[in-house]
Write an enzyme that holds these catalytic residues in place. Structure first.
Site, PDB file in Angstrom:
ATOM      1  N   HIS A 266      10.616   6.332   1.275  1.00 35.96           N
ATOM      2  CA  HIS A 266       9.918   6.320   2.072  1.00 35.96           C
ATOM      3  C   HIS A 266       8.413   6.116   2.891  1.00 35.96           C
ATOM      4  O   HIS A 266       8.343   6.040   3.923  1.00 35.96           O
ATOM      5  CB  HIS A 266       9.810   8.599   2.025  1.00 35.96           C
ATOM      6  CG  HIS A 266       9.518   9.066   3.400  1.00 35.96           C
ATOM      7  ND1 HIS A 266       9.808   9.467   3.867  1.00 35.96           N
ATOM      8  CD2 HIS A 266       8.233   9.197   3.542  1.00 35.96           C
ATOM      9  CE1 HIS A 266       9.314  10.462   4.644  1.00 35.96           C
ATOM     10  NE2 HIS A 266       7.958   9.625   4.795  1.00 35.96           N
ATOM     11  N   GLU A 267       8.076   5.957   1.156  1.00 33.38           N
ATOM     12  CA  GLU A 267       6.266   5.310   1.465  1.00 33.38           C
ATOM     13  C   GLU A 267       6.688   4.356   1.804  1.00 33.38           C
ATOM     14  O   GLU A 267       5.488   3.826   3.160  1.00 33.38           O
ATOM     15  CB  GLU A 267       5.809   5.773   0.425  1.00 33.38           C
ATOM     16  CG  GLU A 267       5.103   6.598   0.411  1.00 33.38           C
ATOM     17  CD  GLU A 267       5.302   7.545   1.394  1.00 33.38           C
ATOM     18  OE1 GLU A 267       4.140   6.871   2.216  1.00 33.38           O
ATOM     19  OE2 GLU A 267       5.230   8.458   1.499  1.00 33.38           O
TER      20      GLU A 267
ATOM     21  N   HIS B 180       7.056   3.904   5.959  1.00 36.86           N
ATOM     22  CA  HIS B 180       6.244   4.049   7.051  1.00 36.86           C
ATOM     23  C   HIS B 180       5.123   1.970   6.818  1.00 36.86           C
ATOM     24  O   HIS B 180       4.691   1.913   7.406  1.00 36.86           O
ATOM     25  CB  HIS B 180       4.850   4.558   6.378  1.00 36.86           C
ATOM     26  CG  HIS B 180       5.384   6.069   6.543  1.00 36.86           C
ATOM     27  ND1 HIS B 180       5.150   6.560   7.975  1.00 36.86           N
ATOM     28  CD2 HIS B 180       5.186   7.453   5.492  1.00 36.86           C
ATOM     29  CE1 HIS B 180       6.010   7.917   7.544  1.00 36.86           C
ATOM     30  NE2 HIS B 180       5.636   8.454   6.567  1.00 36.86           N
TER      31      HIS B 180
ATOM     32  N   GLU C  54       7.768  10.446  10.372  1.00 34.39           N
ATOM     33  CA  GLU C  54       8.440  10.944   8.907  1.00 34.39           C
ATOM     34  C   GLU C  54       9.823  10.736   9.368  1.00 34.39           C
ATOM     35  O   GLU C  54      10.789  10.812   8.235  1.00 34.39           O
ATOM     36  CB  GLU C  54       7.803  12.476   8.763  1.00 34.39           C
ATOM     37  CG  GLU C  54       6.363  13.140   8.133  1.00 34.39           C
ATOM     38  CD  GLU C  54       6.103  12.208   6.956  1.00 34.39           C
ATOM     39  OE1 GLU C  54       7.043  12.863   5.707  1.00 34.39           O
ATOM     40  OE2 GLU C  54       6.011  10.719   7.012  1.00 34.39           O
TER      41      GLU C  54
END
Length: 331
Positions: A132-133, A136, A181
């Protein structure tokens, strides 16, 4: 549907637009219409707030590597390789009593995971968080997110920067980050080839309990009920609750992710059919699409709430008529 990580699996050259959530696209386009926003973000960084934020993280954290929580460090490197990102940020762990992770730094980002997150999550779930990071970083969310973290920490101490009210800028960035997100949950599902691990992670983060104590099926049923159940007024209340948070509610994130998986887009991308960097279409019409997205979102919520109020008013009127009729018949 493929669900297990594969050795050597890589989404070569994948563009973040391939997995971008429509709300993210709309919110990003909306940010582009705010005059001077980038100037505010750059000013926050120029004034040294980013350096102070980075120092606060680095001074109270431990940098991970092959000999410092080596398994977590390896997972971090793997997910960046899977998303075909050459520059892998440094990874830190910090002592915090709540489970979370963050990526900050406009020029040279770092990823920070909280100790509670590492304690609670199994290997598959840690991989999902780190992926997930990485999403980003790939989607270039880090500069705006760093500015948002700075503004949240500053609170109301800086009412105006570069002629723009700070609180209004913060609200705009919060709306954008909630949407971002949702995109990065998709990135995590793709990088791990395990959408259920992403949903388990959201369940654990919501409950603060280890996954083996919880039932994912019941959590997903709860997520579906939350998204589609309730009256118009309840849906409106949920929307306004969402507006005051930096992250979408975990149950909504799980529902949104699985709806995307079930649409077939997840399998298509895993099978190698996806947009690559440099192939992105021009974004000329996206400002108009953003306005339409938010107009439809609020219009629908208020219409459903209005219908609910109207129905309740009609029921009350019927009850009063009956009550008066009963009283009249007895006189």
């Amino acid at each position: 549907m493929s669900t297990l990580p594969v050795d050597g699996y890589q989404l070569e050259g994948i563009s973040p637009r391939a997995f971008e959530h429509p709300a993210d696209r709309a919110a990003t386009a909306a940010l582009a219409t705010i005059p001077g926003l980038d100037q505010v973000v750059r000013k926050l960084i120029e004034l040294g707030y980013e350096r102070a934020l980075r120092a606060a993280y680095l001074g109270s954290s431990v940098r991970l590597g092959p000999d410092q929580l080596g398994d977590t460090w390896n997972l971090h490197n793997q997910v960046f390789k899977t998303l075909d990102i050459d520059q892998v940020p440094e990874l830190y762990i910090t002592q915090m009593p709540f489970a979370n992770a963050s990526t900050i730094g406009s020029g040279k980002p770092i990823v920070v995971v909280n100790s509670e997150l590492v304690r609670l999550l199994g290997r598959a779930e840690r991989r999902a968080v780190l992926a997930h990071e990485a999403g980003h970083v790939l989607a270039d969310h880090v500069m705006y997110h760093t500015a948002l973290v700075i503004l949240i920490r500053l609170g109301s101490s800086l009412p105006i920067i570069a002629g723009l009210p700070v609180m209004a800028v913060r609200r705009a960035l919060m709306e954008w980050y909630r949407a971002a997100e949702l995109s990065c949950d998709r990135a995590a599902a793709l990088a791990t080839r395990d959408p259920e691990a992403v949903c388990r992670t959201l369940m654990v983060l919501a409950a603060g309990a280890e996954a083996d104590q919880l039932d994912l099926g019941q959590f997903m049923a709860q997520a579906q009920d939350f998204e589609s159940g309730g009256s118009g007024l309840e849906k409106l209340s949920r929307m306004f609750l969402d507006l005051n948070m930096t992250h979408p509610l975990p149950v909504r994130r799980a529902q949104q992710l699985m709806a995307w998986v079930q649409s077939g887009d997840y399998d298509r991308i895993v099978d190698g059919d996806y947009m690559k960097r440099g192939e992105e279409p021009p974004a000329r019409a996206e400002a108009g699409e953003a306005a339409a997205h938010y107009a439809d979102r609020f219009r629908s919520a208020f219409r459903e709430a209005g219908d609910a109020v109207g129905s309740a008013t009609d029921q009350l009127a019927d009850w009063l008529r009956k009550d008066r009729g009963g009283d009249g018949g007895g006189e």
